[in-house]
Design a protein around this motif. Structure first.
Motif, mmCIF file in Angstrom:
data_model
loop_
_atom_site.group_PDB
_atom_site.id
_atom_site.type_symbol
_atom_site.label_atom_id
_atom_site.label_comp_id
_atom_site.label_asym_id
_atom_site.label_seq_id
_atom_site.Cartn_x
_atom_site.Cartn_y
_atom_site.Cartn_z
ATOM 1 N N ALA A 68 75.981 32.972 63.605
ATOM 2 C CA ALA A 68 76.154 33.355 62.195
ATOM 3 C C ALA A 68 74.844 33.841 61.592
ATOM 4 O O ALA A 68 74.744 33.965 60.374
ATOM 5 C CB ALA A 68 76.684 32.173 61.392
ATOM 6 N N PRO A 119 70.596 32.336 57.547
ATOM 7 C CA PRO A 119 70.606 31.868 58.933
ATOM 8 C C PRO A 119 69.802 32.832 59.812
ATOM 9 O O PRO A 119 69.868 34.045 59.605
ATOM 10 C CB PRO A 119 72.092 31.886 59.288
ATOM 11 C CG PRO A 119 72.804 31.735 57.987
ATOM 12 C CD PRO A 119 71.955 32.450 56.985
ATOM 13 N N THR A 148 71.765 35.951 60.177
ATOM 14 C CA THR A 148 71.739 37.222 59.447
ATOM 15 C C THR A 148 70.366 37.903 59.480
ATOM 16 O O THR A 148 70.244 39.034 59.022
ATOM 17 C CB THR A 148 72.122 37.009 57.973
ATOM 18 O OG1 THR A 148 71.246 36.034 57.404
ATOM 19 C CG2 THR A 148 73.556 36.509 57.841
ATOM 20 N N ARG A 188 59.294 26.053 42.042
ATOM 21 C CA ARG A 188 59.812 25.033 42.955
ATOM 22 C C ARG A 188 58.814 24.813 44.083
ATOM 23 O O ARG A 188 58.737 23.746 44.633
ATOM 24 C CB ARG A 188 61.168 25.476 43.508
ATOM 25 C CG ARG A 188 62.266 25.208 42.533
ATOM 26 C CD ARG A 188 63.548 25.790 43.032
ATOM 27 N NE ARG A 188 63.808 27.057 42.376
ATOM 28 C CZ ARG A 188 64.625 27.970 42.848
ATOM 29 N NH1 ARG A 188 65.229 27.777 43.982
ATOM 30 N NH2 ARG A 188 64.836 29.076 42.199
ATOM 31 N N GLY A 213 79.720 30.602 53.061
ATOM 32 C CA GLY A 213 78.812 29.452 53.032
ATOM 33 C C GLY A 213 77.854 29.435 54.207
ATOM 34 O O GLY A 213 76.734 28.953 54.105
ATOM 35 N N THR A 214 78.293 29.959 55.333
ATOM 36 C CA THR A 214 77.425 29.985 56.504
ATOM 37 C C THR A 214 76.395 31.099 56.390
ATOM 38 O O THR A 214 75.211 30.910 56.652
ATOM 39 C CB THR A 214 78.269 30.186 57.776
ATOM 40 O OG1 THR A 214 79.199 29.117 57.876
ATOM 41 C CG2 THR A 214 77.391 30.222 59.001
ATOM 42 N N ALA A 215 76.831 32.259 55.960
ATOM 43 C CA ALA A 215 75.917 33.400 55.946
ATOM 44 C C ALA A 215 74.933 33.356 54.790
ATOM 45 O O ALA A 215 73.811 33.834 54.907
ATOM 46 C CB ALA A 215 76.724 34.692 55.880
ATOM 47 N N PHE A 216 75.347 32.767 53.666
ATOM 48 C CA PHE A 216 74.479 32.820 52.487
ATOM 49 C C PHE A 216 74.123 31.454 51.927
ATOM 50 O O PHE A 216 73.641 31.351 50.811
ATOM 51 C CB PHE A 216 75.143 33.644 51.376
ATOM 52 C CG PHE A 216 75.312 35.089 51.732
ATOM 53 C CD1 PHE A 216 74.217 35.867 52.036
ATOM 54 C CD2 PHE A 216 76.559 35.668 51.786
ATOM 55 C CE1 PHE A 216 74.359 37.197 52.371
ATOM 56 C CE2 PHE A 216 76.724 36.997 52.114
ATOM 57 C CZ PHE A 216 75.617 37.763 52.409
ATOM 58 N N GLY A 217 74.396 30.397 52.657
ATOM 59 C CA GLY A 217 74.008 29.091 52.163
ATOM 60 C C GLY A 217 75.151 28.368 51.497
ATOM 61 O O GLY A 217 76.091 28.972 50.992
ATOM 62 N N ALA A 218 75.027 27.061 51.514
ATOM 63 C CA ALA A 218 76.142 26.220 51.085
ATOM 64 C C ALA A 218 76.253 26.125 49.569
ATOM 65 O O ALA A 218 77.344 26.042 49.027
ATOM 66 C CB ALA A 218 75.985 24.831 51.667
ATOM 67 N N HIS A 257 79.132 27.230 64.154
ATOM 68 C CA HIS A 257 78.468 28.463 63.747
ATOM 69 C C HIS A 257 76.965 28.239 63.810
ATOM 70 O O HIS A 257 76.431 27.379 63.104
ATOM 71 C CB HIS A 257 78.884 28.850 62.336
ATOM 72 C CG HIS A 257 80.319 29.282 62.244
ATOM 73 N ND1 HIS A 257 80.891 29.714 61.089
ATOM 74 C CD2 HIS A 257 81.290 29.352 63.192
ATOM 75 C CE1 HIS A 257 82.154 30.043 61.317
ATOM 76 N NE2 HIS A 257 82.419 29.812 62.580
ATOM 77 N N LEU A 288 73.380 28.510 62.948
ATOM 78 C CA LEU A 288 72.607 28.912 61.772
ATOM 79 C C LEU A 288 71.143 29.177 62.116
ATOM 80 O O LEU A 288 70.461 29.902 61.401
ATOM 81 C CB LEU A 288 72.640 27.816 60.704
ATOM 82 C CG LEU A 288 73.999 27.365 60.207
ATOM 83 C CD1 LEU A 288 73.825 26.298 59.135
ATOM 84 C CD2 LEU A 288 74.778 28.536 59.662
ATOM 85 N N ARG A 330 82.485 23.402 62.211
ATOM 86 C CA ARG A 330 83.656 23.781 61.417
ATOM 87 C C ARG A 330 84.885 23.504 62.259
ATOM 88 O O ARG A 330 85.422 24.391 62.915
ATOM 89 C CB ARG A 330 83.609 25.240 61.001
ATOM 90 C CG ARG A 330 82.375 25.646 60.246
ATOM 91 C CD ARG A 330 82.577 26.952 59.538
ATOM 92 N NE ARG A 330 83.345 26.757 58.344
ATOM 93 C CZ ARG A 330 82.804 26.582 57.129
ATOM 94 N NH1 ARG A 330 81.504 26.586 56.984
ATOM 95 N NH2 ARG A 330 83.561 26.400 56.075
ATOM 96 N N ARG A 385 76.498 24.693 62.315
ATOM 97 C CA ARG A 385 77.393 24.015 61.377
ATOM 98 C C ARG A 385 78.721 23.787 62.080
ATOM 99 O O ARG A 385 79.309 24.720 62.625
ATOM 100 C CB ARG A 385 77.585 24.859 60.124
ATOM 101 C CG ARG A 385 78.619 24.280 59.177
ATOM 102 C CD ARG A 385 78.632 24.970 57.836
ATOM 103 N NE ARG A 385 77.447 24.612 57.063
ATOM 104 C CZ ARG A 385 76.758 25.452 56.313
ATOM 105 N NH1 ARG A 385 77.136 26.699 56.238
ATOM 106 N NH2 ARG A 385 75.711 25.058 55.626
ATOM 107 N N ARG A 410 69.462 27.719 54.846
ATOM 108 C CA ARG A 410 70.545 27.510 53.881
ATOM 109 C C ARG A 410 70.913 28.823 53.211
ATOM 110 O O ARG A 410 72.005 29.012 52.709
ATOM 111 C CB ARG A 410 70.109 26.525 52.806
ATOM 112 C CG ARG A 410 69.993 25.118 53.306
ATOM 113 C CD ARG A 410 69.520 24.221 52.186
ATOM 114 N NE ARG A 410 69.001 22.984 52.722
ATOM 115 C CZ ARG A 410 68.363 22.081 51.998
ATOM 116 N NH1 ARG A 410 68.166 22.288 50.714
ATOM 117 N NH2 ARG A 410 67.920 20.978 52.549
ATOM 118 N N ARG A 411 69.947 29.702 53.150
ATOM 119 C CA ARG A 411 70.144 30.984 52.479
ATOM 120 C C ARG A 411 70.298 32.120 53.494
ATOM 121 O O ARG A 411 71.106 33.015 53.311
ATOM 122 C CB ARG A 411 68.919 31.247 51.602
ATOM 123 C CG ARG A 411 69.032 32.404 50.695
ATOM 124 C CD ARG A 411 69.848 32.065 49.483
ATOM 125 N NE ARG A 411 70.115 33.266 48.714
ATOM 126 C CZ ARG A 411 71.057 33.373 47.804
ATOM 127 N NH1 ARG A 411 71.831 32.352 47.536
ATOM 128 N NH2 ARG A 411 71.236 34.483 47.154
#
Lengths: 317, 518
Positions: A43, A77, A45, A303, B439-444, A108, A110, A103, A101, A74-75
């Protein structure tokens, strides 16, 4: 193999390999992900390549990167290469691991993390090591997680990717290196500075302050930027920006705090004053003219988390 | 001095005018202008569970203006302190991670204004309070009013906002109002409400909120259709057999029986959420991504759907009520046994509707909208069912038609079902699925829909809000269905709680089609 924070995430064990066996180590990782009969799908990107140097204490500049990667994925993968140049390393060492992750019956992927520790003599080989394993059709982001003296090495890594990230907070000679970085921006692909993103609350607070003041072009602005003991580069970056925008004459002062964050910015012109101060997780803006003293405004601070900033830098790109 | 590290040149400006030399830091992203948000019904659940947590999500992401204030307006005798404590609790319980700190930083900007909604003096005091806030916090006279009250209070609030002058815009100051659904219960009441809104606010000041439009996956319909070259050529009656849009809930009406008796699923869900999603699927490409360009195209879709004649209703719609059954291991009540529900109620808890968009693109492609309570799971999805290939080259294979599936919730994402050869010496075809998980590609952690919508209202961007003509067109269609049901002597069909609805829903689709069981 263990399940880590968040019931849906699964982390494989580390697979050690020689640099020439990276593909086999990746295959072994995938076999582990699918060992329980799960369908495994990638998954990711982006490709992400971080390059740093181990310090004299053996700690790697990229050592913190594993934690930052948890935030980054998280943003975005990623297939991530964490390359550490280590003078104490006798020979190259590679570790491959993955996070997926769960499922239901499928996993998937990450993160495919490829951590590479190399003696300095291997530095020129890094692009050749990384390039064959970059996933086609995905953007490649290179993170230069180091001080910046060797422009040739920087350029070689930059050529690997579509976008380069630096963190000028790591610069030891900011007065020289920041202009160099600015010049580098004018050639090649885009470059994002994490410290520039970190300064966002300060820039925004200064801009908010000028909403309340009466500034005429050509007015002489004077000010002071006070920073923690490790914050010379950050303060210099902000000073350059204010100088370029306001023609301001700014003094930098080193404060008492041990960290690298800014402590306070004060700007004065034509009997008007703007002051931005760090308070906990916020920055506090005070603005006054001869006629009005505005109530202080609190703005959220940065942050500051390296992974979140990296994710933001990649989003911007 | 060196040039700007952001790589941008300094802003030039007229020599004599006072300027903000750093102003692009404020205008360069989607940070809203300074403003004060007044929430009517501030002591209610919506404020605590959704609005304030969403505001703090915006604050966390640096998207709230620095000069910002929230004024809670309600009848209860709360103090500023009590209001802040309640909101802090809401942020802690319902907000995104790390938003408590945002609230603590901004809590001084929250205040409470006690008044009856019908008390004109309360609005005068509110105006004075807002002027003070302008002076203290620099909110520049910009106001955003949020009606988080029961609809029965809308009228008196709108009247007082108009009378007090709070709805007037002047000298670059904005005054906007956000209205929560329901926007009336039929076209007559919707028109009356819209007319009352118009007494105080121009249409461009009005933001009718349907939180479905704030969901990332609903917005992604626009991105999927218009940022990709491969879908739009297929997006018409030549290639699409039919479209199914499902909004299913697993819960029953619970304690809302009294409310639900007055609305039914067609008013509660289909008139707004499902029709809004349908217009995004069926609309023509807008000329620009501006509020009116997008909404013009959406309303054209609704105008292309005829009102139903009473004699068409039995063929084009199905309504039903759930019956007592074992569901998730528990015996659950039937609808007629729920509190507040009349024993002889005809109110539907399930409805399925076949809509025909009578235009060049969709003339032969029906849209099937389905929504119900006590269905097996909570799910919202759009399924684009494509036609079979014109010639069956593989006689031994019977692949199902391709389906492009847009999952709005849960497991947000997009999937494409297609046939693939099974490895081996035979030419066997099996359906497989290519699956993109948001959620997987862009975060939860994605922002709540209210975050996006509150921000858009502050920015004055009405793209994701329903315009008056959209609302009234949707009511026109729904009214014709309700009228047909009222004229029918037949009672609603029934379905077992936990099933996918009545068998009668199947006949709506026609030969060779099946409802998905998502």
């Amino acid at each position: 193999m263990t399940t880590i924070a968040g019931p849906q995430l699964f982390r494989t064990s580390a697979h050690a390999a020689n640099p020439g066996e990276l593909q086999q180590a990746l295959t072994a990782t995938w076999q582990e992900l699918g060992a329980a009969g799960n369908d495994v799908a990638r998954a990711v990107t982006i490709n992400f390549v971080a390059v740093g140097r181990a310090g004299s204490d053996g700690a790697a500049a990229t050592a913190d990167m594993q934690g930052a990667l948890d935030h980054l994925i998280r943003r975005s993968p990623a297939r991530a290469f964490l390359v550490t140049i280590d003078a104490a390393a006798a020979r190259p060492a590679v570790e491959v691991r993955a996070i997926a992750r769960d499922r239901g019956s499928s996993r998937h992927v990450l993160l495919e993390s490829i951590a590479v520790r190399l003696p300095p003599s291997w530095s020129p080989h890094v692009p050749g090591l990384v390039r064959p394993l970059l996933i086609n059709d995905l953007p490649t982001h290179v993170y230069w997680a180091d001080d910046w003296h060797d422009s040739a090495a920087f350029d070689a890594m930059r050529a690997l990717g579509d976008h380069t990230v630096v963190d000028s907070r790591r610069f030891t000679l900011p007065a020289v290196q920041l202009p160099e970085l600015h010049r580098a921006r004018t050639t090649g692909g885009p470059v994002t500075d994490l410290d520039w993103l970190r300064l966002r609350p300060w820039r925004r607070a200064c801009a908010e302050g000028f909403e309340r003041l009466h500034f005429l072009p050509g007015t002489t602005v004077q000010g002071v930027i006070r920073h923690g003991r490790g914050g010379t580069s950050t303060a210099t970056l902000l000073a350059h920006w204010l100088e370029s925008r306001l023609g301001a004459q700014l003094a930098l002062e080193e404060g008492e705090t041990p960290d690298s964050a800014l402590e306070n910015v004060t700007l004065r012109f034509a009997e008007q004053e703007l002051e931005v101060t760090r308070t906990g997780s916020c920055v506090l803006l005070k603005a006054s003219t001869p006629a009005v003293c505005y109530l202080p405004l609190r703005l959220p601070g940065s942050r500051g988390n390296e992974g979140e900033l990296l994710a933001a830098a990649i989003d911007i790109a | 001095m060196i040039s700007d590290p952001a790589g941008q040149s300094a802003t030039s400006s007229p020599p004599q005018a006072s300027v903000n030399p750093l102003g692009d830091e404020l205008a360069g992203n989607r940070t809203a202008q300074p403003c004060a948000l007044v929430i009517f019904g501030a002591t209610g659940d919506l404020t605590k569970r959704k609005l304030v947590p969403s505001l703090m999500g915006l604050a966390k992401d640096g998207l709230l203006p620095a000069s910002f204030a929230v004024v809670g307006f309600a009848r209860r005798p709360w103090s500023d302190e009590h209001f802040r404590n309640e909101m802090l609790e809401g942020v802690g319980s319902f907000g995104r991670s790390d938003t408590r700190a945002s609230f603590e930083a901004l809590s001084d900007s929250f205040s409470y204004h006690q008044s009856d909604f019908s008390d004109a003096a309360g609005y005068e005091r509110l105006a004075e309070r807002l002027d003070e806030i302008d002076q203290q916090l620099g909110t520049k006279g910009n106001r955003l009013f949020y009606l988080a009250t029961p609809p029965s209070a809308y009228s008196v609030i709108l009247e007082n906002l108009a009378k007090s002058g709070l709805s007037r815009e002047s000298e670059g100051r904005f005054s906007r109002i956000i209205v929560e659904k329901p926007f009336g219960r039929d076209i007559a009441t919707a028109s009356a409400l819209n007319e009352q809104i118009r007494q105080g606010f121009d249409e461009n000041q009005v933001f009718r909120i349907d939180h479905y439009l704030g969901k990332e996956t609903v917005q992604n319909i626009l991105a999927l259709r218009f940022s990709n070259g491969i879908f739009e050529p297929l997006w018409n009656e030549n290639f699409v057999d039919h479209v199914q849009i499902t909004v299913a809930e697993s819960i029953g009406v619970g304690s809302r029986g009294g409310y639900f008796e007055e609305s039914g699923i067609i008013r509660d869900m289909i008139q707004n959420h499902l029709m809004q999603v349908m217009t995004l699927i069926a609309m023509e490409p807008p000329s620009a991504l501006t509020a009116d360009a997008v909404r013009d195209e959406k309303v054209k879709v609704l105008r292309a759907i005829r009102s139903f004649a009473p004699e068409e209703i039995d063929d084009a719609t199905v309504r039903a009520q759930y019956e007592r059954a074992s569901f998730e291991g528990t015996e659950v009540n039937g609808y007629l046994e729920e509190t507040g529900v009349a024993a002889d109620s005809n109110t539907e808890t399930f409805a399925a509707v076949r809509l025909c968009v009578e235009n060049w693109r969709w003339a032969k492609t029906p849209f099937f909208l389905r929504s119900g309570k006590r269905l097996p799971r909570r799910v919202t999805e759009v399924a684009i069912h494509f036609k079979q290939p014109p010639h069956h080259l593989f006689p031994d294979a019977s692949p199902k038609p391709n389906v492009l599936l847009i999952r709005v919730q849960p497991d947000e994402g997009v999937a494409l079902r297609f046939g693939s050869k099974v490895p081996g010496p035979d030419m066997r075809i099996r359906d497989v699925r290519m699956d993109f998980q948001y959620g997987t590609a862009f975060g939860a952690e994605t922002a709540d829909a209210y975050e996006r919508l509150l921000l858009d209202a502050m920015l004055g961007d009405g793209t994701l809000f329903a315009r008056r003509d959209e609302v009234e067109e949707a009511w026109r269609i729904v009214d014709s269905i309700v009228a047909g049901w009222q004229q029918s002597s037949a009672r609603p069909a029934t379905y077992a709680a936990g099933s996918w609805g009545p068998n009668a829903a199947g006949r709506l689709l026609g030969e060779g089609r099946e409802w998905r069981k998502p």
